[in-house]
Design a protein around this motif. Sequence first.
Motif, PDB file in Angstrom:
ATOM      1  N   ARG A   1       0.822  -1.220   0.000  1.00 52.56           N
ATOM      2  CA  ARG A   1       0.000   0.000   0.000  1.00 52.56           C
ATOM      3  C   ARG A   1       0.850   1.263   0.000  1.00 52.56           C
ATOM      4  O   ARG A   1       0.395   2.313  -0.461  1.00 52.56           O
ATOM      5  CB  ARG A   1      -0.935  -0.002   1.213  1.00 52.56           C
ATOM      6  N   ARG A   2       2.056   1.202   0.513  1.00 51.24           N
ATOM      7  CA  ARG A   2       2.881   2.398   0.654  1.00 51.24           C
ATOM      8  C   ARG A   2       3.874   2.593  -0.483  1.00 51.24           C
ATOM      9  O   ARG A   2       4.400   3.692  -0.655  1.00 51.24           O
ATOM     10  CB  ARG A   2       3.651   2.333   1.978  1.00 51.24           C
TER      11      ARG A   2
ATOM     12  N   GLU B   1       0.080  -9.424  -8.658  1.00 55.24           N
ATOM     13  CA  GLU B   1      -0.858  -9.254  -9.763  1.00 55.24           C
ATOM     14  C   GLU B   1      -1.565  -7.904  -9.683  1.00 55.24           C
ATOM     15  O   GLU B   1      -1.690  -7.198 -10.690  1.00 55.24           O
ATOM     16  CB  GLU B   1      -1.895 -10.381  -9.749  1.00 55.24           C
ATOM     17  N   SER B   2      -2.003  -7.525  -8.473  1.00 57.30           N
ATOM     18  CA  SER B   2      -2.640  -6.213  -8.299  1.00 57.30           C
ATOM     19  C   SER B   2      -1.664  -5.085  -8.603  1.00 57.30           C
ATOM     20  O   SER B   2      -2.035  -4.079  -9.217  1.00 57.30           O
ATOM     21  CB  SER B   2      -3.180  -6.085  -6.869  1.00 57.30           C
TER      22      SER B   2
ATOM     23  N   GLY C   1     -14.648   0.566 -15.538  1.00 55.83           N
ATOM     24  CA  GLY C   1     -15.987   0.436 -14.975  1.00 55.83           C
ATOM     25  C   GLY C   1     -16.954  -0.239 -15.927  1.00 55.83           C
ATOM     26  O   GLY C   1     -17.739  -1.115 -15.526  1.00 55.83           O
ATOM     27  N   LYS C   2     -16.928   0.146 -17.195  1.00 49.53           N
ATOM     28  CA  LYS C   2     -17.853  -0.433 -18.177  1.00 49.53           C
ATOM     29  C   LYS C   2     -17.577  -1.929 -18.380  1.00 49.53           C
ATOM     30  O   LYS C   2     -18.516  -2.737 -18.473  1.00 49.53           O
ATOM     31  CB  LYS C   2     -17.738   0.316 -19.503  1.00 49.53           C
ATOM     32  N   VAL C   3     -16.305  -2.298 -18.438  1.00 52.50           N
ATOM     33  CA  VAL C   3     -15.970  -3.709 -18.632  1.00 52.50           C
ATOM     34  C   VAL C   3     -16.397  -4.537 -17.428  1.00 52.50           C
ATOM     35  O   VAL C   3     -16.904  -5.661 -17.573  1.00 52.50           O
ATOM     36  CB  VAL C   3     -14.460  -3.863 -18.891  1.00 52.50           C
TER      37      VAL C   3
ATOM     38  N   VAL D   1     -11.484  -2.868  -8.545  1.00 51.41           N
ATOM     39  CA  VAL D   1     -11.968  -1.895  -9.532  1.00 51.41           C
ATOM     40  C   VAL D   1     -12.118  -0.514  -8.912  1.00 51.41           C
ATOM     41  O   VAL D   1     -11.677   0.493  -9.480  1.00 51.41           O
ATOM     42  CB  VAL D   1     -13.303  -2.368 -10.144  1.00 51.41           C
ATOM     43  N   THR D   2     -12.747  -0.447  -7.741  1.00 51.17           N
ATOM     44  CA  THR D   2     -12.994   0.849  -7.105  1.00 51.17           C
ATOM     45  C   THR D   2     -11.701   1.591  -6.837  1.00 51.17           C
ATOM     46  O   THR D   2     -11.562   2.775  -7.173  1.00 51.17           O
ATOM     47  CB  THR D   2     -13.774   0.651  -5.798  1.00 51.17           C
ATOM     48  N   GLU D   3     -10.721   0.897  -6.227  1.00 56.05           N
ATOM     49  CA  GLU D   3      -9.449   1.541  -5.893  1.00 56.05           C
ATOM     50  C   GLU D   3      -8.709   1.992  -7.151  1.00 56.05           C
ATOM     51  O   GLU D   3      -8.121   3.078  -7.183  1.00 56.05           O
ATOM     52  CB  GLU D   3      -8.575   0.581  -5.082  1.00 56.05           C
ATOM     53  N   ARG D   4      -8.761   1.176  -8.180  1.00 45.46           N
ATOM     54  CA  ARG D   4      -8.050   1.527  -9.412  1.00 45.46           C
ATOM     55  C   ARG D   4      -8.708   2.720 -10.102  1.00 45.46           C
ATOM     56  O   ARG D   4      -8.015   3.613 -10.623  1.00 45.46           O
ATOM     57  CB  ARG D   4      -8.007   0.321 -10.335  1.00 45.46           C
ATOM     58  N   MET D   5     -10.027   2.759 -10.110  1.00 46.33           N
ATOM     59  CA  MET D   5     -10.710   3.897 -10.719  1.00 46.33           C
ATOM     60  C   MET D   5     -10.445   5.178  -9.948  1.00 46.33           C
ATOM     61  O   MET D   5     -10.216   6.234 -10.544  1.00 46.33           O
ATOM     62  CB  MET D   5     -12.217   3.609 -10.794  1.00 46.33           C
ATOM     63  N   VAL D   6     -10.457   5.086  -8.613  1.00 51.64           N
ATOM     64  CA  VAL D   6     -10.166   6.265  -7.799  1.00 51.64           C
ATOM     65  C   VAL D   6      -8.754   6.762  -8.059  1.00 51.64           C
ATOM     66  O   VAL D   6      -8.504   7.968  -8.202  1.00 51.64           O
ATOM     67  CB  VAL D   6     -10.363   5.944  -6.298  1.00 51.64           C
ATOM     68  N   ALA D   7      -7.797   5.831  -8.128  1.00 48.47           N
ATOM     69  CA  ALA D   7      -6.406   6.220  -8.384  1.00 48.47           C
ATOM     70  C   ALA D   7      -6.252   6.885  -9.738  1.00 48.47           C
ATOM     71  O   ALA D   7      -5.479   7.837  -9.899  1.00 48.47           O
ATOM     72  CB  ALA D   7      -5.502   4.995  -8.287  1.00 48.47           C
TER      73      ALA D   7
END
Length: 310
Positions: A24-25, A201-202, A227-229, A262-268
């Motif tokens: 995370r850091r 992987e993440s 998001g759409k995918v 998905v949420t974390e990646r979109m926010v980033a």
Amino acid sequence: MRYMVWVPLVVNVIVAVCAPALARRLPYRVKPAALTTGAVLAAAGWVSSLTLLAASFADRVPALAHRLGATVRAPQAELPPSLAGATAVLAVGAAAGMLLTAAARIGRDLIRAERLVRRLPPGRVHVLPQRRPDACAVGGVTGGRVVITAGMLDCLDSAEREAVLAHEHAHLTGGHHWLRMVVACCAAVDPLLRHLPGLVESACERWADEHAARATGQRRVLAQALGKVSLATLRETQGHRPGDAGVSRSTPTTCGFDHSGVTERMVALLDGSASATRVPATVLLATSALTAIMIGSAVHASTDYLALLR
């Protein structure tokens, strides 16, 4: 040796426990490589300690020592407990078996990936006539190919398609399938590292997200595509029909447009959090200290054991 041989095992536990917080850091630029390096060091420390513990058991079993051609005549107080040595013998055998199994499986997958790369038509993108939205980068020995389904192309506009393809090409550019293979072997050897493949992987997905966003200059478009995918995949899964499967991404040689986090990646992507590119000083100091301690203790224990050999 009696005490130093345990230090790499302790450090291995610390690495395994702290890996999620470390992930995370770390900035996205170094996260995949840093986690892979940490997995290699932890697995090496695990194997070295178990090997020395198993070798010390030979002094307590004369017949075994004679077969191995080693004679250790050290005071019992200088050697680890016999129970620890016997357990280490079993653990080393299990680790060797797991490593051979994982290496054989990965080697087979790599051969299949290389055959696929050579068999596909010229060009680095191949479209599969499947309805399930999916895309992946297949990495071989001599190169790679991007595979995308017709379902993925149908649910995206032209800009989003470009962003997704840039994401997949980023996996090939970063050699992420090699990192995943290395970590898979480390996790096979060291059971405490079983969660590392998921973290790597993440990390590779975030790296590919940022690389694609920088290549296309459209962070928001990539976030929209993600998001759409994800929504399209959910709908297709709920209405799934036999024989309409998407691209298989179950092997370390394949990196896909993953839908995890998905949420974390979109926010980033939307808030531009990739601006932080330096490793925090505390993280750098802590990891450097743990690395030095693990390597130093392993060398010290090995030297002590060799000194006991006659």
